[in-house]
Design a protein around this motif. Structure first.
Motif, PDB file in Angstrom:
ATOM      1  N   ILE A   1      63.028   0.097  46.312  1.00 47.38           N
ATOM      2  CA  ILE A   1      63.721   1.326  46.700  1.00 47.38           C
ATOM      3  C   ILE A   1      64.018   2.075  45.410  1.00 47.38           C
ATOM      4  O   ILE A   1      64.674   1.538  44.515  1.00 47.38           O
ATOM      5  N   ASP A   2      63.512   3.276  45.306  1.00 50.65           N
ATOM      6  CA  ASP A   2      63.743   4.099  44.122  1.00 50.65           C
ATOM      7  C   ASP A   2      64.949   4.995  44.388  1.00 50.65           C
ATOM      8  O   ASP A   2      64.843   5.983  45.110  1.00 50.65           O
ATOM      9  N   PRO A   3      66.097   4.685  43.804  1.00 53.30           N
ATOM     10  CA  PRO A   3      67.327   5.413  44.141  1.00 53.30           C
ATOM     11  C   PRO A   3      67.616   6.638  43.283  1.00 53.30           C
ATOM     12  O   PRO A   3      68.738   7.155  43.318  1.00 53.30           O
TER      13      PRO A   3
ATOM     14  N   VAL B   1      72.406  12.447  54.091  1.00 53.18           N
ATOM     15  CA  VAL B   1      73.248  12.671  52.920  1.00 53.18           C
ATOM     16  C   VAL B   1      74.242  11.522  52.772  1.00 53.18           C
ATOM     17  O   VAL B   1      74.932  11.148  53.726  1.00 53.18           O
ATOM     18  N   ARG B   2      74.290  10.979  51.570  1.00 54.15           N
ATOM     19  CA  ARG B   2      75.205   9.881  51.281  1.00 54.15           C
ATOM     20  C   ARG B   2      76.259  10.250  50.236  1.00 54.15           C
ATOM     21  O   ARG B   2      77.307   9.628  50.161  1.00 54.15           O
ATOM     22  N   GLY B   3      75.941  11.231  49.419  1.00 58.00           N
ATOM     23  CA  GLY B   3      76.876  11.606  48.374  1.00 58.00           C
ATOM     24  C   GLY B   3      76.474  12.919  47.750  1.00 58.00           C
ATOM     25  O   GLY B   3      75.573  13.607  48.229  1.00 58.00           O
ATOM     26  N   VAL B   4      77.176  13.262  46.668  1.00 55.58           N
ATOM     27  CA  VAL B   4      76.867  14.489  45.938  1.00 55.58           C
ATOM     28  C   VAL B   4      76.800  14.172  44.456  1.00 55.58           C
ATOM     29  O   VAL B   4      77.283  13.139  43.987  1.00 55.58           O
ATOM     30  N   ARG B   5      76.178  15.105  43.735  1.00 54.27           N
ATOM     31  CA  ARG B   5      76.179  15.029  42.277  1.00 54.27           C
ATOM     32  C   ARG B   5      76.419  16.414  41.709  1.00 54.27           C
ATOM     33  O   ARG B   5      75.912  17.412  42.213  1.00 54.27           O
ATOM     34  N   GLN B   6      77.211  16.449  40.661  1.00 56.84           N
ATOM     35  CA  GLN B   6      77.307  17.583  39.756  1.00 56.84           C
ATOM     36  C   GLN B   6      77.290  16.988  38.354  1.00 56.84           C
ATOM     37  O   GLN B   6      78.170  16.195  38.003  1.00 56.84           O
ATOM     38  N   ILE B   7      76.292  17.328  37.572  1.00 61.28           N
ATOM     39  CA  ILE B   7      76.178  16.756  36.232  1.00 61.28           C
ATOM     40  C   ILE B   7      77.394  17.153  35.399  1.00 61.28           C
ATOM     41  O   ILE B   7      77.743  18.332  35.328  1.00 61.28           O
TER      42      ILE B   7
ATOM     43  N   LEU C   1      68.041  -5.909  42.230  1.00 56.96           N
ATOM     44  CA  LEU C   1      67.796  -4.876  41.232  1.00 56.96           C
ATOM     45  C   LEU C   1      66.733  -3.879  41.676  1.00 56.96           C
ATOM     46  O   LEU C   1      66.845  -2.675  41.413  1.00 56.96           O
ATOM     47  N   PHE C   2      65.703  -4.370  42.351  1.00 53.48           N
ATOM     48  CA  PHE C   2      64.598  -3.501  42.750  1.00 53.48           C
ATOM     49  C   PHE C   2      64.811  -2.807  44.093  1.00 53.48           C
ATOM     50  O   PHE C   2      64.176  -1.793  44.359  1.00 53.48           O
ATOM     51  N   SER C   3      65.704  -3.344  44.921  1.00 51.93           N
ATOM     52  CA  SER C   3      65.869  -2.704  46.233  1.00 51.93           C
ATOM     53  C   SER C   3      67.219  -2.964  46.890  1.00 51.93           C
ATOM     54  O   SER C   3      67.807  -2.056  47.485  1.00 51.93           O
ATOM     55  N   GLY C   4      67.740  -4.168  46.809  1.00 52.27           N
ATOM     56  CA  GLY C   4      68.896  -4.553  47.609  1.00 52.27           C
ATOM     57  C   GLY C   4      70.159  -3.794  47.287  1.00 52.27           C
ATOM     58  O   GLY C   4      70.886  -3.334  48.183  1.00 52.27           O
ATOM     59  N   THR C   5      70.459  -3.645  45.995  1.00 48.96           N
ATOM     60  CA  THR C   5      71.680  -2.934  45.619  1.00 48.96           C
ATOM     61  C   THR C   5      71.613  -1.479  46.056  1.00 48.96           C
ATOM     62  O   THR C   5      72.594  -0.928  46.578  1.00 48.96           O
ATOM     63  N   ALA C   6      70.479  -0.844  45.863  1.00 49.15           N
ATOM     64  CA  ALA C   6      70.329   0.558  46.273  1.00 49.15           C
ATOM     65  C   ALA C   6      70.549   0.714  47.764  1.00 49.15           C
ATOM     66  O   ALA C   6      71.223   1.650  48.219  1.00 49.15           O
ATOM     67  N   SER C   7      70.003  -0.206  48.547  1.00 52.49           N
ATOM     68  CA  SER C   7      70.176  -0.145  49.996  1.00 52.49           C
ATOM     69  C   SER C   7      71.636  -0.270  50.381  1.00 52.49           C
ATOM     70  O   SER C   7      72.137   0.470  51.246  1.00 52.49           O
ATOM     71  N   GLN C   8      72.346  -1.177  49.716  1.00 55.83           N
ATOM     72  CA  GLN C   8      73.748  -1.397  50.039  1.00 55.83           C
ATOM     73  C   GLN C   8      74.624  -0.236  49.582  1.00 55.83           C
ATOM     74  O   GLN C   8      75.466   0.271  50.336  1.00 55.83           O
ATOM     75  N   VAL C   9      74.444   0.199  48.356  1.00 53.22           N
ATOM     76  CA  VAL C   9      75.307   1.234  47.778  1.00 53.22           C
ATOM     77  C   VAL C   9      75.138   2.552  48.512  1.00 53.22           C
ATOM     78  O   VAL C   9      76.108   3.259  48.789  1.00 53.22           O
ATOM     79  N   TYR C  10      73.894   2.890  48.840  1.00 50.42           N
ATOM     80  CA  TYR C  10      73.636   4.163  49.515  1.00 50.42           C
ATOM     81  C   TYR C  10      73.583   4.047  51.033  1.00 50.42           C
ATOM     82  O   TYR C  10      73.256   5.015  51.719  1.00 50.42           O
ATOM     83  N   ARG C  11      73.907   2.855  51.543  1.00 54.01           N
ATOM     84  CA  ARG C  11      74.001   2.651  53.002  1.00 54.01           C
ATOM     85  C   ARG C  11      72.748   3.173  53.699  1.00 54.01           C
ATOM     86  O   ARG C  11      72.805   3.952  54.652  1.00 54.01           O
ATOM     87  N   LEU C  12      71.598   2.689  53.239  1.00 54.07           N
ATOM     88  CA  LEU C  12      70.329   3.203  53.731  1.00 54.07           C
ATOM     89  C   LEU C  12      69.956   2.574  55.069  1.00 54.07           C
ATOM     90  O   LEU C  12      70.222   1.382  55.308  1.00 54.07           O
ATOM     91  N   PRO C  13      69.290   3.328  55.925  1.00 55.11           N
ATOM     92  CA  PRO C  13      68.786   2.762  57.175  1.00 55.11           C
ATOM     93  C   PRO C  13      67.594   1.860  56.879  1.00 55.11           C
ATOM     94  O   PRO C  13      66.989   1.957  55.786  1.00 55.11           O
ATOM     95  N   PRO C  14      67.227   0.974  57.796  1.00 49.38           N
ATOM     96  CA  PRO C  14      66.022   0.188  57.565  1.00 49.38           C
ATOM     97  C   PRO C  14      64.827   1.104  57.337  1.00 49.38           C
ATOM     98  O   PRO C  14      64.677   2.121  58.023  1.00 49.38           O
ATOM     99  N   PRO C  15      63.975   0.805  56.332  1.00 52.70           N
ATOM    100  CA  PRO C  15      62.833   1.677  56.074  1.00 52.70           C
ATOM    101  C   PRO C  15      61.871   1.685  57.257  1.00 52.70           C
ATOM    102  O   PRO C  15      61.691   0.680  57.930  1.00 52.70           O
ATOM    103  N   THR C  16      61.267   2.840  57.483  1.00 45.31           N
ATOM    104  CA  THR C  16      60.265   2.936  58.547  1.00 45.31           C
ATOM    105  C   THR C  16      58.953   2.365  58.080  1.00 45.31           C
ATOM    106  O   THR C  16      58.661   2.345  56.872  1.00 45.31           O
ATOM    107  N   ALA C  17      58.183   1.881  59.011  1.00 43.96           N
ATOM    108  CA  ALA C  17      56.897   1.253  58.649  1.00 43.96           C
ATOM    109  C   ALA C  17      55.929   2.299  58.149  1.00 43.96           C
ATOM    110  O   ALA C  17      55.973   3.459  58.537  1.00 43.96           O
TER     111      ALA C  17
END
Length: 305
Positions: A8-10, A119-125, A289-305
């Motif tokens: 997962i590329d976050p 939408v999960r969050g916002v950013r302002q640099i 590191l490659f996917s699990g943390t991003a999924s949890q932090v951003y509360r992502l839905p299961p990826p579509t096939a």
């Protein structure tokens, strides 16, 4: 690559110059960019098909799109375009939308952004540096009372905050995170250790420790080539490992920062480096590191096939 699990590329970006005007990509001449010479990616669109071409051969199951510096009048429009892509293509699992928190009228925008499904969050640099060549703005927004009032609204709307800053700002940011424990904070680009002298690196290490002491803060390992433009796997190694040691794999995630990082290397170059640096880690840690943390932090839905 020895890691063969899902990725997962976050932290990735798309832009369509036929839809919006991005001053940092389209002004002539291009303005100074602390990320380096972005002329190779300027003046042309970067759409989802371009990203998929750059990541071909890698097991990308999902991404999180991060806002691309549009003015307030276009921030919701950007989100709606991305939401349409998410609905039709299924690759974009999360969206970090744009919002200028120092705008006293920002709350209707936050409410509208939060109403979009992905939408999960916002950013302002908020990067501020005393060196004019490195700063992203004229003042440190973290010290601005109006900005802090806007930041406090994020919890009400269930939004996280993507925090792009420099080490000199980390103590202030850690206090802000502690004052708002119900707002998840995701540090961008490993905290951008731009000052590489002894004092600068000590400030980065100490700042990371302060941020990691707040349980609502996590960190993306990305963007390091913006400040190490002749990077190698060995030059990235101590920075990658320090972030993981400080936050733990369950609060760290590898990210590409594409296509901004494309001016410093290919997608596969960066992910090969991440893979090599963590080759001795356990399977559970690497999956985080490659996917699990991003999924949890951003509360992502299961990826579509």
């Amino acid at each position: 690559m020895t890691y063969l699990g899902p990725i997962i590329d976050p932290h990735m970006h798309l832009w369509d110059l036929d839809r919006h005007y991005y001053s940092w990509l389209q002004d002539d001449p291009l303005p100074n960019n602390p990320a380096g010479d972005i002329s190779p990616i300027a003046y042309k669109s970067y759409r989802l098909d371009d990203y998929m071409a750059d990541t071909a051969g890698w097991n990308i199951v999902q991404t999180v799109h991060v806002e691309c510096g549009l003015p307030p009048k276009d921030q919701l429009s950007e989100t709606d375009w991305l939401q349409g892509l998410a609905d039709t293509r299924g690759v974009i699992g999360g969206i970090v939308a744009g919002a200028n928190l120092d705008d006293p009228g920002v709350e209707p925008l936050l409410e509208a952004q939060a109403a979009r499904a992905n939408v999960r969050g916002v950013r302002q640099i908020v990067n501020w540096h005393k060196d004019p060549a490195k700063t992203y703005g004229p003042t440190d927004l973290l010290l601005n009372d109006r900005w802090r009032a806007g930041y406090a609204l994020l919890a009400k709307h269930g939004l996280s905050f993507d925090l792009q800053l420099y080490p000199s700002q980390m103590a202030t940011a850690a206090d802000l995170a502690a004052a708002h424990p119900d707002i998840p904070v995701i540090v961008n680009h490993a905290g951008m250790p731009t000052d590489r002298d002894e004092a600068g690196l000590r400030a980065w290490r100490d700042g990371l420790t302060l941020l990691a002491s707040r349980p609502n803060v996590s960190c993306k390992i990305s963007g390091l080539a913006m400040i190490d433009r002749t990077w190698t796997t060995d030059s990235l190694r101590p920075f990658v490992l320090r972030v993981i040691e400080t936050f733990g794999p369950n609060r760290c995630m590898f990210a590409s920062n594409f296509p901004v990082e494309k001016v410093h290397g290919a997608f596969g170059d960066f992910y090969d480096a991440y893979d090599t640096i963590t080759a001795d880690f356990g399977e559970t840690e690497r999956t985080l590191l490659f996917s699990g943390t991003a999924s949890q932090v951003y509360r992502l839905p299961p990826p579509t096939a």
